[in-house]
Design a protein around this motif. Structure first.
Motif, PDB file in Angstrom:
ATOM      1  N   THR A 197      -7.784  12.533   5.574  1.00 46.24           N
ATOM      2  CA  THR A 197      -7.481  11.604   6.676  1.00 46.24           C
ATOM      3  C   THR A 197      -8.585  10.558   6.833  1.00 46.24           C
ATOM      4  O   THR A 197      -8.303   9.378   7.092  1.00 46.24           O
ATOM      5  CB  THR A 197      -7.299  12.366   8.008  1.00 46.24           C
ATOM      6  OG1 THR A 197      -8.437  13.204   8.234  1.00 46.24           O
ATOM      7  CG2 THR A 197      -6.048  13.217   7.979  1.00 46.24           C
ATOM      8  N   ASN A 198      -9.838  10.970   6.658  1.00 45.40           N
ATOM      9  CA  ASN A 198     -10.956  10.022   6.731  1.00 45.40           C
ATOM     10  C   ASN A 198     -10.874   8.987   5.615  1.00 45.40           C
ATOM     11  O   ASN A 198     -11.178   7.801   5.825  1.00 45.40           O
ATOM     12  CB  ASN A 198     -12.291  10.765   6.655  1.00 45.40           C
ATOM     13  CG  ASN A 198     -12.588  11.554   7.924  1.00 45.40           C
ATOM     14  OD1 ASN A 198     -12.071  11.230   8.996  1.00 45.40           O
ATOM     15  ND2 ASN A 198     -13.417  12.585   7.816  1.00 45.40           N
ATOM     16  N   ARG A 199     -10.465   9.453   4.425  1.00 50.83           N
ATOM     17  CA  ARG A 199     -10.325   8.523   3.292  1.00 50.83           C
ATOM     18  C   ARG A 199      -9.206   7.521   3.556  1.00 50.83           C
ATOM     19  O   ARG A 199      -9.333   6.333   3.240  1.00 50.83           O
ATOM     20  CB  ARG A 199     -10.037   9.311   2.006  1.00 50.83           C
ATOM     21  CG  ARG A 199     -11.270  10.027   1.440  1.00 50.83           C
ATOM     22  CD  ARG A 199     -10.880  10.985   0.337  1.00 50.83           C
ATOM     23  NE  ARG A 199     -10.328  10.271  -0.812  1.00 50.83           N
ATOM     24  CZ  ARG A 199      -9.749  10.902  -1.845  1.00 50.83           C
ATOM     25  NH1 ARG A 199      -9.637  12.219  -1.854  1.00 50.83           N
ATOM     26  NH2 ARG A 199      -9.288  10.199  -2.866  1.00 50.83           N
ATOM     27  N   ILE A 200      -8.090   7.993   4.135  1.00 52.03           N
ATOM     28  CA  ILE A 200      -6.973   7.092   4.438  1.00 52.03           C
ATOM     29  C   ILE A 200      -7.423   6.005   5.416  1.00 52.03           C
ATOM     30  O   ILE A 200      -7.152   4.817   5.214  1.00 52.03           O
ATOM     31  CB  ILE A 200      -5.777   7.886   5.029  1.00 52.03           C
ATOM     32  CG1 ILE A 200      -5.154   8.781   3.950  1.00 52.03           C
ATOM     33  CG2 ILE A 200      -4.716   6.936   5.590  1.00 52.03           C
ATOM     34  CD1 ILE A 200      -4.079   9.710   4.460  1.00 52.03           C
ATOM     35  N   ILE A 201      -8.112   6.432   6.477  1.00 48.91           N
ATOM     36  CA  ILE A 201      -8.601   5.467   7.481  1.00 48.91           C
ATOM     37  C   ILE A 201      -9.546   4.452   6.829  1.00 48.91           C
ATOM     38  O   ILE A 201      -9.475   3.243   7.105  1.00 48.91           O
ATOM     39  CB  ILE A 201      -9.315   6.211   8.640  1.00 48.91           C
ATOM     40  CG1 ILE A 201      -8.301   7.073   9.409  1.00 48.91           C
ATOM     41  CG2 ILE A 201     -10.015   5.226   9.579  1.00 48.91           C
ATOM     42  CD1 ILE A 201      -8.936   8.059  10.380  1.00 48.91           C
ATOM     43  N   LYS A 202     -10.412   4.957   5.930  1.00 47.93           N
ATOM     44  CA  LYS A 202     -11.377   4.088   5.248  1.00 47.93           C
ATOM     45  C   LYS A 202     -10.662   3.059   4.376  1.00 47.93           C
ATOM     46  O   LYS A 202     -10.978   1.858   4.405  1.00 47.93           O
ATOM     47  CB  LYS A 202     -12.317   4.943   4.395  1.00 47.93           C
ATOM     48  CG  LYS A 202     -13.329   4.127   3.605  1.00 47.93           C
ATOM     49  CD  LYS A 202     -14.131   5.021   2.656  1.00 47.93           C
ATOM     50  CE  LYS A 202     -15.040   4.176   1.758  1.00 47.93           C
ATOM     51  NZ  LYS A 202     -15.766   5.024   0.786  1.00 47.93           N
ATOM     52  N   TYR A 203      -9.669   3.515   3.576  1.00 47.34           N
ATOM     53  CA  TYR A 203      -8.968   2.605   2.664  1.00 47.34           C
ATOM     54  C   TYR A 203      -8.118   1.588   3.420  1.00 47.34           C
ATOM     55  O   TYR A 203      -8.036   0.410   3.014  1.00 47.34           O
ATOM     56  CB  TYR A 203      -8.080   3.398   1.701  1.00 47.34           C
ATOM     57  CG  TYR A 203      -8.839   4.379   0.816  1.00 47.34           C
ATOM     58  CD1 TYR A 203     -10.096   4.066   0.317  1.00 47.34           C
ATOM     59  CD2 TYR A 203      -8.293   5.613   0.486  1.00 47.34           C
ATOM     60  CE1 TYR A 203     -10.797   4.957  -0.478  1.00 47.34           C
ATOM     61  CE2 TYR A 203      -8.982   6.515  -0.318  1.00 47.34           C
ATOM     62  CZ  TYR A 203     -10.241   6.186  -0.792  1.00 47.34           C
ATOM     63  OH  TYR A 203     -10.919   7.079  -1.577  1.00 47.34           O
ATOM     64  N   ILE A 204      -7.498   2.024   4.522  1.00 42.85           N
ATOM     65  CA  ILE A 204      -6.651   1.114   5.298  1.00 42.85           C
ATOM     66  C   ILE A 204      -7.488   0.013   5.947  1.00 42.85           C
ATOM     67  O   ILE A 204      -7.083  -1.153   6.020  1.00 42.85           O
ATOM     68  CB  ILE A 204      -5.871   1.889   6.394  1.00 42.85           C
ATOM     69  CG1 ILE A 204      -4.862   2.847   5.752  1.00 42.85           C
ATOM     70  CG2 ILE A 204      -5.144   0.929   7.344  1.00 42.85           C
ATOM     71  CD1 ILE A 204      -3.783   2.208   4.939  1.00 42.85           C
ATOM     72  N   LEU A 240       0.824  -1.210   0.000  1.00 41.82           N
ATOM     73  CA  LEU A 240       0.000   0.000   0.000  1.00 41.82           C
ATOM     74  C   LEU A 240       0.861   1.264   0.000  1.00 41.82           C
ATOM     75  O   LEU A 240       0.585   2.226  -0.729  1.00 41.82           O
ATOM     76  CB  LEU A 240      -0.945   0.007   1.198  1.00 41.82           C
ATOM     77  CG  LEU A 240      -2.093  -1.008   1.177  1.00 41.82           C
ATOM     78  CD1 LEU A 240      -2.877  -0.968   2.481  1.00 41.82           C
ATOM     79  CD2 LEU A 240      -3.026  -0.742  -0.004  1.00 41.82           C
ATOM     80  N   GLY A 241       1.915   1.256   0.808  1.00 42.75           N
ATOM     81  CA  GLY A 241       2.810   2.415   0.871  1.00 42.75           C
ATOM     82  C   GLY A 241       3.532   2.649  -0.444  1.00 42.75           C
ATOM     83  O   GLY A 241       3.599   3.782  -0.940  1.00 42.75           O
ATOM     84  N   LEU A 242       4.052   1.576  -1.032  1.00 42.27           N
ATOM     85  CA  LEU A 242       4.764   1.699  -2.319  1.00 42.27           C
ATOM     86  C   LEU A 242       3.812   2.106  -3.438  1.00 42.27           C
ATOM     87  O   LEU A 242       4.200   2.840  -4.355  1.00 42.27           O
ATOM     88  CB  LEU A 242       5.464   0.375  -2.662  1.00 42.27           C
ATOM     89  CG  LEU A 242       6.693   0.033  -1.810  1.00 42.27           C
ATOM     90  CD1 LEU A 242       7.189  -1.370  -2.109  1.00 42.27           C
ATOM     91  CD2 LEU A 242       7.819   1.053  -2.052  1.00 42.27           C
ATOM     92  N   THR A 243       2.574   1.632  -3.360  1.00 44.87           N
ATOM     93  CA  THR A 243       1.569   2.018  -4.358  1.00 44.87           C
ATOM     94  C   THR A 243       1.360   3.528  -4.337  1.00 44.87           C
ATOM     95  O   THR A 243       1.302   4.181  -5.384  1.00 44.87           O
ATOM     96  CB  THR A 243       0.227   1.305  -4.099  1.00 44.87           C
ATOM     97  OG1 THR A 243       0.423  -0.100  -4.225  1.00 44.87           O
ATOM     98  CG2 THR A 243      -0.841   1.756  -5.092  1.00 44.87           C
ATOM     99  N   LEU A 251      -9.772  -3.254  -3.322  1.00 46.73           N
ATOM    100  CA  LEU A 251     -10.434  -1.957  -3.153  1.00 46.73           C
ATOM    101  C   LEU A 251      -9.546  -0.998  -2.356  1.00 46.73           C
ATOM    102  O   LEU A 251      -9.504   0.202  -2.621  1.00 46.73           O
ATOM    103  CB  LEU A 251     -11.785  -2.138  -2.454  1.00 46.73           C
ATOM    104  CG  LEU A 251     -12.892  -2.848  -3.255  1.00 46.73           C
ATOM    105  CD1 LEU A 251     -14.151  -3.013  -2.405  1.00 46.73           C
ATOM    106  CD2 LEU A 251     -13.214  -2.068  -4.530  1.00 46.73           C
ATOM    107  N   SER A 252      -8.851  -1.558  -1.371  1.00 47.08           N
ATOM    108  CA  SER A 252      -7.923  -0.760  -0.568  1.00 47.08           C
ATOM    109  C   SER A 252      -6.801  -0.198  -1.441  1.00 47.08           C
ATOM    110  O   SER A 252      -6.434   0.975  -1.339  1.00 47.08           O
ATOM    111  CB  SER A 252      -7.335  -1.620   0.551  1.00 47.08           C
ATOM    112  OG  SER A 252      -6.482  -0.849   1.363  1.00 47.08           O
ATOM    113  N   LEU A 253      -6.314  -1.038  -2.333  1.00 51.86           N
ATOM    114  CA  LEU A 253      -5.235  -0.658  -3.257  1.00 51.86           C
ATOM    115  C   LEU A 253      -5.702   0.437  -4.214  1.00 51.86           C
ATOM    116  O   LEU A 253      -5.000   1.428  -4.454  1.00 51.86           O
ATOM    117  CB  LEU A 253      -4.780  -1.894  -4.045  1.00 51.86           C
ATOM    118  CG  LEU A 253      -3.365  -1.913  -4.622  1.00 51.86           C
ATOM    119  CD1 LEU A 253      -2.327  -1.812  -3.521  1.00 51.86           C
ATOM    120  CD2 LEU A 253      -3.161  -3.187  -5.426  1.00 51.86           C
ATOM    121  N   LEU A 254      -6.919   0.258  -4.759  1.00 58.09           N
ATOM    122  CA  LEU A 254      -7.481   1.247  -5.681  1.00 58.09           C
ATOM    123  C   LEU A 254      -7.740   2.577  -4.970  1.00 58.09           C
ATOM    124  O   LEU A 254      -7.525   3.651  -5.529  1.00 58.09           O
ATOM    125  CB  LEU A 254      -8.778   0.710  -6.296  1.00 58.09           C
ATOM    126  CG  LEU A 254      -8.633  -0.467  -7.269  1.00 58.09           C
ATOM    127  CD1 LEU A 254     -10.016  -1.001  -7.668  1.00 58.09           C
ATOM    128  CD2 LEU A 254      -7.851  -0.047  -8.513  1.00 58.09           C
TER     129      LEU A 254
END
Length: 389
Positions: A269-276, A198-201, A283-286
Motif C-alpha cells: 500500500t505504501n508503494r502504491i501511494i508512492k507511485y501514484i 496506470l490502471g491498464l498498465t 517513473l510512476s508507470l515503471l
C-alpha cells in the motif's frame, strides 16, 4: 455330388473373407515418435486393411498438403486418415475410434482422399461421396429455438477447459485487494487519462506475468516429458485438497489471501501511494509495472496449481505453437475478466465495486473439486484429458 457339397459349404464359410473389401488406412508418422510406433504395431496386426505409411520427414510436402486440404488442425503426428475422416494422436480411446472408422468404411463405396491429393485431384466430389459414412461418437447436436446446432466435442473441450479454469483462477483474493486499493488511490488523481493508463498498465503487466509463467511451465513440461504429468497430477490432488480445506475453514469466517501477511500488505500500500504521487509520470508507470510483477508473483504462490495443471492438459493434446498461445490467451482473458470488469466500472462511475469473499470462498470449493478430479485423471486416465483427438 459329395465333392460339390463340400466345396459349396466351404465357399459359404469363407464367403465373408472373399467378399470383404480391405480398407485403406493412411498414417503419417515419425520414426522418433513412440505413439506412432505403437499405432503402427497395432495397424500391422489388423486384418482387412491396407496400411499406407508416410514418414513425415520423407513426405513433408505431402503431409502439409493433406492437413491443408482436409482442414486438419495440427502439425503433429500420428495422423490417421481413412477416406476423408481422420484421427490425431494415438491412445487407447483413439485406437477404439480408429477401429470404429475402419468398421464404418468396411464394404462401403468410398474414395481415398490421400490418393486423390497425391494425384492433385479435387476433393469436392470425394467429400460429398464419403459424407455420413463415419459418424464419430464425439459428434453431438443440440436444439436451440427449434434449430439444430451440430458440433464436435473435440472442437469445444479445450476452449471450455480454458474458460472454466481461467475463470476460477481469476477469483483469487491475492491481487484483488491490491487492484481495489490502487483504484481508490487513482481517484485522487486529477488527470483521468493518467488514471486509465496506470490502471491498464497494472492489468496488462499482470497478464504478461501469467503468460511468461505459463510459457515457462510449458517448456518444463515438454523437456521433462511423460513424468511431468504424474508430478502435476500429485500437485493437483494436493492443491485440490488444500482448496477444499480452505473452503471448510471459510464456512465460519471470511478469508483472504493466506500468503500476503499484514506487513507485506502495508509495504504494498505504501508503494502504491508512492507511485501514484510520483511527479514523473514515467517513473510512476515503471513503479506500477514493478508492483504488478511482484503482486502477481505472490498470487502465483496462492494459485500456481491451476495454471500449471492447465498447461499440462494443453501439453497432452498435440497442439502447435499458435494453438498453445491462443488457448493461453483465452485462459488469461478469463483470469483477468473480474479485474477488468471492476476496473472499467470503477473508472467510468468513479465508484469501487469489489467481489465479496463469498465468491472467493466458493471458488475454493469448485476449484478444489476440479483440481482433485483432474489430478486423478492425469495419473490414472490421461486419455480423458486428451481433447484434441
Amino acid at each position: 455330388m459329395k465333392k460339390f457339397l463340400f466345396w459349396l459349404i466351404l465357399m459359404f464359410l469363407f464367403m465373408p473373407c472373399i467378399l470383404a473389401k480391405n480398407v485403406t488406412v493412411n498414417i503419417f508418422h515419425s520414426n522418433s515418435c513412440p505413439h506412432c510406433k505403437s499405432e503402427l504395431e497395432f495397424l500391422d496386426n489388423l486384418d482387412f486393411v491396407d496400411v499406407k505409411k508416410y514418414e513425415v520427414s520423407t513426405y513433408s510436402k505431402l503431409y502439409d498438403k493433406v492437413v491443408d486440404k482436409l482442414n486438419i488442425n495440427t502439425s503433429s503426428v500420428p495422423v490417421t486418415i481413412i477416406g476423408t475422416d481422420y484421427k490425431i494422436g494415438y491412445s487407447d480411446d483413439i485406437k477404439e475410434e480408429i477401429l470404429d472408422m475402419i468398421s464404418s468404411y468396411q464394404d462401403k463405396d468410398y474414395c481415398d482422399a490421400v490418393s486423390l491429393i497425391i494425384k492433385n485431384e479435387s476433393l469436392t466430389s470425394c467429400l460429398k461421396k464419403n459424407k455420413g459414412i463415419y459418424k464419430s461418437s464425439l459428434d453431438k447436436s443440440i436444439k436451440i429455438f427449434n434449430k439444430t446446432i451440430k458440433f464436435n466435442v473435440k472442437d469445444v473441450s479445450l476452449p471450455l477447459i480454458s474458460i472454466l479454469i481461467g475463470f476460477l483462477d481469476g477469483f483469487n483474493p491475492c491481487a484483488m485487494w491490491v487492484l481495489i486499493f490502487l483504484i481508490s488511490m487513482l481517484f485522487n488523481m486529477k488527470d483521468k487519462k493518467k488514471m486509465w493508463i496506470l490502471g491498464l498498465t497494472f492489468l496488462v503487466v499482470s497478464a504478461l506475468v501469467y503468460l511468461v509463467f505459463m510459457l515457462g511451465i510449458l517448456t518444463v513440461a515438454n523437456s521433462i516429458g511423460n513424468i511431468f504429468k504424474y508430478i502435476i497430477g500429485v500437485v493437483a490432488i494436493v492443491g485440490g485438497l488444500i482448496n477444499l480445506k480452505s473452503f471448510i475453514k471459510s464456512l465460519n469466517k471470511d478469508t483472504g489471501c493466506q500468503v500476503t501477511n499484514k506487513n507485506q500488505r502495508k509495504k504494498i500500500t505504501n508503494r502504491i501511494i508512492k507511485y501514484i504521487n510520483e511527479k514523473n509520470f514515467i517513473l510512476s508507470l515503471l513503479g506500477i509495472s514493478a508492483l504488478a510483477v511482484s503482486v502477481n508473483l505472490i498470487e502465483l504462490a496462492c494459485s500456481a496449481g491451476l495454471p500449471t495443471m492447465f498447461i499440462e492438459i494443453l501439453s497432452l493434446n498435440n497442439l502447435n505453437s499458435l494453438e498453445y498461445i491462443l488457448y493461453m490467451a483465452l485462459y488469461i482473458i478469463m483470469f483477468m475478466l473480474d479485474d477488468i470488469i471492476i476496473f472499467v466500472i470503477a473508472m467510468t462511475t468513479l465508484k469501487i465495486t469489489g467481489i465479496s469473499n463469498k465468491y472467493t470462498k466458493y471458488s475454493h470449493l469448485i476449484g478444489g473439486i476440479i483440481m482433485f478430479i483432474i489430478g486423478i485423471l492425469m495419473i490414472f486416465k490421461t486419455d480423458w484429458l486428451m481433447f484434441n483427438f
